[in-house]
Motif scaffolding. Structure first.
Motif, PDB file in Angstrom:
ATOM      1  N   VAL A 250      35.134  47.931  29.953  1.00 57.36           N
ATOM      2  CA  VAL A 250      35.885  46.910  29.503  1.00 57.36           C
ATOM      3  C   VAL A 250      37.193  46.777  30.606  1.00 57.36           C
ATOM      4  CG1 VAL A 250      37.527  47.399  27.637  1.00 57.36           C
ATOM      5  CG2 VAL A 250      35.346  48.890  27.661  1.00 57.36           C
ATOM      6  N   LEU A 251      37.135  45.286  29.833  1.00 67.33           N
ATOM      7  CA  LEU A 251      38.080  44.608  31.575  1.00 67.33           C
ATOM      8  C   LEU A 251      39.446  45.012  30.811  1.00 67.33           C
ATOM      9  CD1 LEU A 251      38.812  42.715  33.300  1.00 67.33           C
ATOM     10  CD2 LEU A 251      38.112  40.689  31.253  1.00 67.33           C
ATOM     11  N   VAL A 252      40.529  45.864  32.067  1.00 69.43           N
ATOM     12  CA  VAL A 252      42.048  45.320  31.741  1.00 69.43           C
ATOM     13  C   VAL A 252      42.688  45.038  33.102  1.00 69.43           C
ATOM     14  CG1 VAL A 252      43.594  47.501  32.238  1.00 69.43           C
ATOM     15  CG2 VAL A 252      41.334  47.989  31.128  1.00 69.43           C
ATOM     16  N   GLN A 253      43.780  43.948  32.288  1.00 68.40           N
ATOM     17  CA  GLN A 253      44.515  43.548  33.289  1.00 68.40           C
ATOM     18  C   GLN A 253      45.948  43.877  33.127  1.00 68.40           C
ATOM     19  OE1 GLN A 253      44.292  39.134  32.115  1.00 68.40           O
ATOM     20  NE2 GLN A 253      42.768  39.201  32.788  1.00 68.40           N
ATOM     21  N   TYR A 254      46.603  43.972  34.607  1.00 68.39           N
ATOM     22  CA  TYR A 254      48.203  44.005  34.620  1.00 68.39           C
ATOM     23  C   TYR A 254      48.899  43.050  34.322  1.00 68.39           C
ATOM     24  CZ  TYR A 254      46.282  49.035  35.030  1.00 68.39           C
ATOM     25  OH  TYR A 254      45.509  50.162  34.334  1.00 68.39           O
ATOM     26  N   PRO A 255      50.504  42.807  34.293  1.00 66.17           N
ATOM     27  CA  PRO A 255      51.116  41.958  34.691  1.00 66.17           C
ATOM     28  C   PRO A 255      50.602  41.557  35.950  1.00 66.17           C
ATOM     29  CG  PRO A 255      52.105  44.124  34.181  1.00 66.17           C
ATOM     30  CD  PRO A 255      51.053  44.440  33.735  1.00 66.17           C
ATOM     31  N   GLY A 262      55.103  37.106  48.989  1.00 67.37           N
ATOM     32  CA  GLY A 262      55.593  36.407  47.898  1.00 67.37           C
ATOM     33  C   GLY A 262      54.675  36.010  46.798  1.00 67.37           C
ATOM     34  N   LEU A 263      53.377  36.183  46.713  1.00 72.66           N
ATOM     35  CA  LEU A 263      52.724  35.182  46.125  1.00 72.66           C
ATOM     36  C   LEU A 263      52.779  36.567  44.827  1.00 72.66           C
ATOM     37  CD1 LEU A 263      49.499  34.246  48.033  1.00 72.66           C
ATOM     38  CD2 LEU A 263      52.121  33.156  47.391  1.00 72.66           C
ATOM     39  N   MET A 264      52.201  36.163  43.604  1.00 70.21           N
ATOM     40  CA  MET A 264      52.451  36.611  42.405  1.00 70.21           C
ATOM     41  C   MET A 264      51.118  36.529  41.859  1.00 70.21           C
ATOM     42  SD  MET A 264      55.655  37.519  41.513  1.00 70.21           S
ATOM     43  CE  MET A 264      55.096  37.387  39.957  1.00 70.21           C
ATOM     44  N   GLN A 265      50.505  37.660  41.866  1.00 74.43           N
ATOM     45  CA  GLN A 265      49.106  37.821  41.854  1.00 74.43           C
ATOM     46  C   GLN A 265      49.241  38.838  40.851  1.00 74.43           C
ATOM     47  OE1 GLN A 265      47.522  39.755  45.131  1.00 74.43           O
ATOM     48  NE2 GLN A 265      45.211  40.023  43.886  1.00 74.43           N
ATOM     49  N   GLN A 266      47.778  39.037  39.811  1.00 79.50           N
ATOM     50  CA  GLN A 266      46.869  39.191  38.589  1.00 79.50           C
ATOM     51  C   GLN A 266      46.632  40.536  39.092  1.00 79.50           C
ATOM     52  OE1 GLN A 266      46.452  37.128  35.246  1.00 79.50           O
ATOM     53  NE2 GLN A 266      47.188  38.407  33.580  1.00 79.50           N
ATOM     54  N   GLU A 267      46.219  41.966  38.599  1.00 79.74           N
ATOM     55  CA  GLU A 267      46.098  42.634  39.186  1.00 79.74           C
ATOM     56  C   GLU A 267      44.944  42.580  38.071  1.00 79.74           C
ATOM     57  OE1 GLU A 267      47.269  46.513  40.146  1.00 79.74           O
ATOM     58  OE2 GLU A 267      48.320  45.804  41.413  1.00 79.74           O
ATOM     59  N   ARG A 268      43.327  42.947  37.823  1.00 81.07           N
ATOM     60  CA  ARG A 268      42.234  43.056  37.040  1.00 81.07           C
ATOM     61  C   ARG A 268      41.158  44.898  37.546  1.00 81.07           C
ATOM     62  NH1 ARG A 268      39.015  37.841  34.881  1.00 81.07           N
ATOM     63  NH2 ARG A 268      40.833  37.430  33.976  1.00 81.07           N
ATOM     64  N   SER A 269      41.066  45.365  36.995  1.00 84.19           N
ATOM     65  CA  SER A 269      40.242  46.933  36.598  1.00 84.19           C
ATOM     66  C   SER A 269      39.652  47.041  35.251  1.00 84.19           C
ATOM     67  CB  SER A 269      41.372  47.566  37.143  1.00 84.19           C
ATOM     68  OG  SER A 269      41.895  48.293  35.833  1.00 84.19           O
ATOM     69  N   HIS A 270      38.556  47.931  35.708  1.00 83.77           N
ATOM     70  CA  HIS A 270      37.540  48.057  34.751  1.00 83.77           C
ATOM     71  C   HIS A 270      37.613  49.658  34.858  1.00 83.77           C
ATOM     72  CE1 HIS A 270      36.095  44.351  35.982  1.00 83.77           C
ATOM     73  NE2 HIS A 270      35.750  44.668  34.668  1.00 83.77           N
ATOM     74  N   GLY A 361      51.810  49.424  31.167  1.00 81.56           N
ATOM     75  CA  GLY A 361      51.756  47.783  31.645  1.00 81.56           C
ATOM     76  C   GLY A 361      50.583  47.520  31.328  1.00 81.56           C
ATOM     77  N   GLY A 362      49.616  47.608  31.474  1.00 76.61           N
ATOM     78  CA  GLY A 362      47.865  47.417  31.566  1.00 76.61           C
ATOM     79  C   GLY A 362      47.284  46.535  29.888  1.00 76.61           C
ATOM     80  N   PHE A 363      46.791  46.062  29.997  1.00 74.87           N
ATOM     81  CA  PHE A 363      46.206  44.946  28.158  1.00 74.87           C
ATOM     82  C   PHE A 363      44.454  44.523  28.479  1.00 74.87           C
ATOM     83  CE2 PHE A 363      48.372  41.431  30.201  1.00 74.87           C
ATOM     84  CZ  PHE A 363      46.993  41.069  30.073  1.00 74.87           C
TER      85      PHE A 363
END
Length: 454
Positions: A250-255, A262-270, A361-363
Motif C-alpha cells: 500500500v503506497l504511503v506518502q509523507y508531507p 534546501g529543496l522540498m522533497q516528498q517522501e514515499r514508502s510502502h 504525518g503520512g497518508f
C-alpha cells in the motif's frame, strides 16, 4: 540500479561464511539444541511399558493423536517426557494474543512497550503451566485405562503415584522445550519455537518416505501413484514459497520536507501486507477441533458401554468425521477460512495502523487520514484475506484428499509442509542477514583503517 544490500547479498560466498565466526557459533548452538530435543523424545515418562505403548498407539491412529504426534517428532507415540511438545505454549501464546487484542487492560499492557511485553510473556508462561498440567493429568488417567479391552496395559503400576510422576514429567518436558526455544531465538539462528516444531516434523519424514517407497517395491502401491505424490508435494512446496512471499504494498506518502540542500522533497514508502497474514494458525485450530471427537472416542469410548447413548453419539460423530469424508472436508475448509479471517483481524489492527500513520504525518494517496484510512485498510485486508484463505484451504484439502483416496501417510499433510517451508525460508533469510551484516562490518573496518592512514 541494485541497492547496496542487494549487491552485498549477491556477493555472499563460502569465504564470507567461513569468516563469519559469530554466525558459525550460532549455527552450532542451534544444531546442538535440536539434537538435544531429539534425544529427549526417546526418554519415556516413569511407569510406561514402551512395547505395550507402541502396539496400543498403532490401534489408536486416525485421530488428533497423529496430528500432535507429528509436531512432537514421534514423542507422543513413545510417550516421552516431551510428549506434549511445544503445543501448550503455542496455545497459551495464541490465547494471550487474542486477549491483548480484545481485553482492555491487556491492550494497555501491549502499548507499554518492553515492560508490557515482559508481563504478557509471564502470563503466557503461567498459562502454559496450567494447560500442560491439565493435559498431562488427563493423559496419565487415559493411559491407565488404555488398552483394557485388548488386554494390554501401557502402565506398569497404575495409581496416584503414576499420575503425579507422569504429570510432573510432562510439565517439566514442555517447560524445558519452551526454555530451549527461547535460548535458540536469543543465542542461535531463527525462531526457536518454530525450529523445534519443524525438527519434529522433519524427524518423521524418513520413515514416511521409507513406507512410501517400500509400498512401491512390494507392489502395495502403484509406482505411477508414487510419482504423482512426489510431483504434487514438490508443486505444493513451490506454491507455498510463491504465496508466502507475496504481499500487497500500500503506497504511503509523507508531507514535503526540506533537505540539506534546501529543496522540498516528498517522501514515499510502502506498507506491506502479506497475503497469508494468519500463517499456520487456521489449519492447526481447524484440525484440532475436527479431530477431537474421534480422539475422545478412541481414548475413552473404548472402555465404555457400547449400548450407552453417549457411546452411540460418539460413534456416529466419528463416522461422519473420518478422514476424506465429504462432511469432514467441508467443515475443515470452513474452519480454516473462519480462523483465517478471525486471526488476521487480530494480527492486523486497522485502527491502530491508521492512527500511527496519522501521527507520523503520512497518508494514503486519495484517502483522508483517520477513519477513512481505517476503512480503506479494512477493505484491502478483507480482499487479501479472501485470497489467503483460499490458498490455505486449497493447500490443506489437496493432501487430505490424497490421504483418503491413496492412503498416503498423515505426515505429508498441508499443515506440515506449510510449517517446514515457512521456517526454512525464515532460517535462510536470517542466515543471509547475518552474512550481510558481517560484510558491512568488514567494510566499516576497512574504511576506518584507510581513514587512519590518511
Amino acid at each position: 540500479m541494485a541497492s547496496a544490500a542487494e549487491q552485498l547479498a549477491s556477493n555472499i560466498s563460502f569465504d564470507s561464511f567461513r569468516k563469519a565466526t559469530e554466525l558459525k557459533k550460532r549455527l552450532w548452538f542451534t544444531l546442538g539444541a535440536l539434537v538435544l530435543f531429539r534425544f529427549l523424545s526417546f526418554v519415556p515418562i516413569p511407569g510406561i511399558d514402551p512395547r505395550a505403548m507402541a502396539s496400543l498407539f498403532n490401534t489408536q491412529r486416525g485421530g488428533v493423536l497423529d496430528f500432535f504426534n507429528t509436531f512432537s517428532g514421534g514423542s507422543l507415540e513413545r510417550m516421552s517426557i516431551i510428549a506434549l511438545g511445544i503445543m501448550p505454549y503455542i496455545t497459551a501464546s495464541i490465547v494471550i494474543q487474542l486477549g491483548a487484542a480484545l481485553h482492555e487492560p491487556w491492550k494497555q499492557l501491549k502499548k507499554e512497550g518492553e515492560v508490557g511485553r515482559k508481563k504478557l510473556n509471564q502470563y503466557t508462561r503461567f498459562l502454559t503451566v496450567v494447560l500442560t498440567t491439565v493435559q498431562g493429568y488427563f493423559i496419565a488417567t487415559g493411559l491407565e485405562t488404555l488398552g483394557a479391552n485388548q488386554g494390554i496395559a501401557a502402565v506398569v503400576e497404575p495409581g496416584m503415584l503414576f499420575r503425579a510422576a507422569a504429570t510432573v514429567s510432562l510439565v517439566g518436558g514442555t517447560l524445558f522445550l519452551m526454555w530451549l526455544g527461547e535460548q535458540i531465538t536469543s543465542r542461535g539462528i531463527g525462531n526457536g519455537i518454530s525450529l523445534i516444531i519443524m525438527a519434529g516434523i522433519v524427524a518423521t519424514l524418513p520413515r514416511t518416505l521409507a513406507q512410501l517407497f517400500e509400498g512401491g517395491r512390494t507392489g502395495t502401491m502403484d509406482p505411477l501413484l508414487i510419482m504423482t505424490i512426489v510431483v504434487v508435494v514438490i508443486g505444493l512446496i513451490l506454491f507455498i514459497c510463491f504465496v508466502e512471499r507475496a504481499q500487497r504494498r500500500v503506497l504511503v506518502q509523507y508531507p514535503k520536507r526540506q533537505t540539506a540542500r534546501g529543496l522540498m522533497q516528498q517522501e514515499r514508502s510502502h506498507l506491506p501486507i502479506k497475503i497469508n497474514t494468519a500463517g499456520v494458525i487456521p489449519p492447526i485450530f481447524a484440525s484440532s477441533l475436527l479431530l477431537m471427537p474421534l480422539t475422545v472416542l478412541q481414548m475413552a469410548g473404548g472402555n465404555a458401554d457400547p449400548n450407552a447413548a453417549s457411546s452411540e453419539l460418539l460413534i456416529t460423530i466419528s463416522t461422519y468425521l473420518q478422514h476424506g469424508s465429504p462432511l469432514y472436508l467441508f467443515l475443515y475448509g470452513a474452519g480454516i477460512a473462519f480462523f483465517c479471517f478471525f486471526y488476521t483481524a487480530v494480527q492486523f489492527n486497522s485502527e491502530e495502523t491508521a492512527d500511527n500513520l496519522k501521527r507520523a504525518g503520512g497518508f494514503v494517496p486519495g484517502i483522508r487520514p483517520g477513519k477513512a484510512t481505517e476503512q480503506y485498510f479494512d477493505y484491502v485486508l478483507n480482499r487479501i484475506t479472501v485470497v489467503g484463505a483460499s490458498y490455505l484451504v486449497l493447500l490443506c484439502l489437496i493432501p487430505e484428499i490424497m490421504l483418503s483416496q491413496a492412503g498416503v501417510p498423515f505426515y505429508l499433510g498441508g499443515t506440515s509442509l506449510l510449517i517446514v517451508v515457512n521456517v526454512t525460508m525464515d532460517f535462510v533469510s536470517q542466515v543471509q542477514s547475518h552474512l550481510i551484516a558481517h560484510q558491512y562490518g568488514d567494510l566499516i573496518k576497512k574504511a576506518k583503517l584507510k581513514g587512519r592512514r590518511r
